[in-house]
Enzyme design. Structure first.
Site, PDB file in Angstrom:
ATOM      1  N   HIS A   1       0.840  -1.200   0.000  1.00  0.00           N
ATOM      2  CA  HIS A   1       0.000   0.000   0.000  1.00  0.00           C
ATOM      3  C   HIS A   1       0.867   1.240   0.000  1.00  0.00           C
ATOM      4  O   HIS A   1       1.867   1.318   0.706  1.00  0.00           O
ATOM      5  CB  HIS A   1      -0.952   0.018   1.199  1.00  0.00           C
ATOM      6  CG  HIS A   1      -0.297  -0.229   2.511  1.00  0.00           C
ATOM      7  ND1 HIS A   1       0.104  -1.483   2.923  1.00  0.00           N
ATOM      8  CD2 HIS A   1       0.053   0.613   3.505  1.00  0.00           C
ATOM      9  CE1 HIS A   1       0.660  -1.399   4.105  1.00  0.00           C
ATOM     10  NE2 HIS A   1       0.657  -0.128   4.492  1.00  0.00           N
TER      11      HIS A   1
ATOM     12  N   HIS B   1       1.129   5.137   0.885  1.00  0.00           N
ATOM     13  CA  HIS B   1       0.530   6.203   1.697  1.00  0.00           C
ATOM     14  C   HIS B   1       0.640   7.519   0.936  1.00  0.00           C
ATOM     15  O   HIS B   1       1.737   7.906   0.516  1.00  0.00           O
ATOM     16  CB  HIS B   1       1.310   6.379   3.008  1.00  0.00           C
ATOM     17  CG  HIS B   1       1.182   5.250   3.982  1.00  0.00           C
ATOM     18  ND1 HIS B   1       0.292   5.264   5.032  1.00  0.00           N
ATOM     19  CD2 HIS B   1       1.850   4.069   4.091  1.00  0.00           C
ATOM     20  CE1 HIS B   1       0.414   4.154   5.742  1.00  0.00           C
ATOM     21  NE2 HIS B   1       1.362   3.407   5.193  1.00  0.00           N
TER      22      HIS B   1
HETATM   23  P1  AMP Z   1       1.607   0.323   7.385  1.00  0.00           P
HETATM   24  O1  AMP Z   1       2.182   0.575   8.729  1.00  0.00           O
HETATM   25  O2  AMP Z   1       2.384   0.991   6.271  1.00  0.00           O
HETATM   26  O3  AMP Z   1       1.354  -1.143   7.131  1.00  0.00           O
HETATM   27  O4  AMP Z   1       0.211   1.083   7.360  1.00  0.00           O
HETATM   28  C1  AMP Z   1      -1.007   0.451   7.504  1.00  0.00           C
HETATM   29  C2  AMP Z   1      -2.041   1.535   7.480  1.00  0.00           C
HETATM   30  O5  AMP Z   1      -3.307   0.944   7.344  1.00  0.00           O
HETATM   31  C3  AMP Z   1      -2.074   2.381   8.773  1.00  0.00           C
HETATM   32  O6  AMP Z   1      -1.854   3.745   8.441  1.00  0.00           O
HETATM   33  C4  AMP Z   1      -3.479   2.138   9.306  1.00  0.00           C
HETATM   34  O7  AMP Z   1      -4.046   3.290   9.883  1.00  0.00           O
HETATM   35  C5  AMP Z   1      -4.229   1.707   8.069  1.00  0.00           C
HETATM   36  N1  AMP Z   1      -5.384   0.864   8.328  1.00  0.00           N
HETATM   37  C6  AMP Z   1      -5.423  -0.231   9.112  1.00  0.00           C
HETATM   38  N2  AMP Z   1      -6.667  -0.750   9.099  1.00  0.00           N
HETATM   39  C7  AMP Z   1      -7.404   0.035   8.269  1.00  0.00           C
HETATM   40  C8  AMP Z   1      -8.771   0.004   7.844  1.00  0.00           C
HETATM   41  N3  AMP Z   1      -9.622  -0.920   8.269  1.00  0.00           N
HETATM   42  N4  AMP Z   1      -9.191   0.975   7.000  1.00  0.00           N
HETATM   43  C9  AMP Z   1      -8.332   1.913   6.563  1.00  0.00           C
HETATM   44  N5  AMP Z   1      -7.037   1.990   6.929  1.00  0.00           N
HETATM   45  C10 AMP Z   1      -6.581   1.059   7.779  1.00  0.00           C
END
Ligand code: AMP
Length: 139
Positions: free
Chosen positions: A98, A100
């Protein structure tokens, strides 16, 4: 067990989806670092960037390219930090690639991408040469 992002894509859990096409989906981060913080993901699960096939990587970049101005305009941002946490040691919590897109504002108190570094290495010229040659040979 599918990732939380696959569950979002399949409509099993709610999310604020802001764009989708045949291979990619973008939705608001549930814990935003700034208003408009958006995640762009491939529909299919790939854990790390190098797991993503080239054609999907192209589509992923195209969606990022589309979403950056959309996000900036929507929240009247001055800039964006656009980044991947690629692997657990880099802070990746969800094992589904993903990107950001984090809107940035003058004086928002945040740092540049350089702020991610812990102890910076002090590398001699010959070490830099070796590293550059090694990377070049693998590219
Ligand atoms: P990472 O640390 O790069 O894996 O980021 C994962 C991101 O996913 C974090 O910024 C979380 O806030 C986001 N996240 C986790 N669960 C959800 C969800 N159900 N809907 C939207 N974002 C999410």
């Amino acid at each position: 067990m599918s990732t939380i992002f696959t569950q979002i894509i399949e409509g099993e859990i709610p999310a604020r989806i802001v764009y989708e096409d045949g291979t990619t989906v973008a939705f608001l981060d549930a814990n935003p670092l700034a208003p408009g913080h958006t995640l762009v993901v491939p529909r299919d699960e790939f854990e790390r960037l190098d797991d993503v096939p080239a054609d999907v990587a192209t589509d992923l970049y195209e969606t990022i390219h589309r979403m950056v101005p959309a996000v900036e305009d929507a929240v009247d941002a001055d800039a964006t930090t656009v980044a991947f946490n690629n692997g657990e040691a880099a802070g990746q919590e969800v094992p589904h690639v993903h990107c950001h897109i984090v809107p940035r504002f003058e004086g928002d108190g945040g740092g540049p991408i350089h702020a991610i570094a812990g102890d910076r290495p002090d590398l001699a010229d010959d070490e830099l040469d070796d590293i550059a040659a090694d990377i070049e040979s693998r590219a």
